[in-house]
Design a protein around this motif. Structure first.
Motif, PDB file in Angstrom:
ATOM      1  N   ALA A  90      -7.589   7.181   4.011  1.00 19.74           N
ATOM      2  CA  ALA A  90      -7.848   6.381   2.759  1.00 19.74           C
ATOM      3  C   ALA A  90      -9.403   7.147   2.823  1.00 19.74           C
ATOM      4  N   ARG A  99      -4.329   1.096  -1.474  1.00 19.47           N
ATOM      5  CA  ARG A  99      -4.473   2.368  -0.445  1.00 19.47           C
ATOM      6  C   ARG A  99      -2.608   1.893  -0.216  1.00 19.47           C
ATOM      7  N   ALA A 102      -1.059   4.024  -2.442  1.00 16.72           N
ATOM      8  CA  ALA A 102      -0.531   5.632  -2.355  1.00 16.72           C
ATOM      9  C   ALA A 102       0.499   5.697  -0.695  1.00 16.72           C
ATOM     10  N   ASN A 106       2.687   8.234  -1.991  1.00 15.27           N
ATOM     11  CA  ASN A 106       1.630  10.030  -2.164  1.00 15.27           C
ATOM     12  C   ASN A 106       3.087  10.301  -0.495  1.00 15.27           C
TER      13      ASN A 106
END
Length: 129
Positions: A90, A99, A102, A106
């Motif tokens: 990050a 984060r 994510a 992600n």
């Protein structure tokens, strides 16, 4: 014998069907099951692979055992290796917040964390220790 108006209607329908565009199906609203091999997603010579490799192979994480001395009592904690990978990656991206989000959205964060999704308060608590 078919009446002439039905025959004409069938002819018109056939002409319209022949002139219609034939598109492929749009599956954008369709759910998918995509099997992902987490350990194969990190490509060598990328920043995420390098971070994972350094954390897993070169850092001595034994000092965290003293900080998180919860033995069998209390709740389990996230492994320091996972938290460090999330934080380092990050920071490399300049992502100082979100984060935890994510890790849910992600694929690279999912791979680095082993698909563990720590709450943002867990990440913040780890950073402060």
């Amino acid at each position: 014998m078919i009446p002439i108006y039905i025959h004409n209607l069938i002819t018109i329908i056939n002409i319209e069907i022949k002139n219609m565009a034939n598109y492929k199906r749009d599956n954008s609203k369709q759910n998918m099951f995509v099997p992902i091999m987490i350990d194969e997603q990190l490509i060598p010579s990328t920043i995420e692979y390098t971070i994972a490799h350094i954390v897993d192979n070169y850092l001595d994480l034994s000092s965290f055992d003293l900080v998180f001395s919860n033995n069998n009592a209390g709740t389990t904690v996230y492994p320091p290796s996972i938290m460090l990978k999330i934080i380092f990656y990050a920071n490399a991206l300049g992502l100082l917040s979100s984060r935890a989000r994510a890790c849910q959205t992600n694929i690279t964060f999912m791979c680095l964390s082993g698909d563990v999704q720590p709450h943002y308060t867990s990440i913040a608590a780890f950073i402060t220790k």
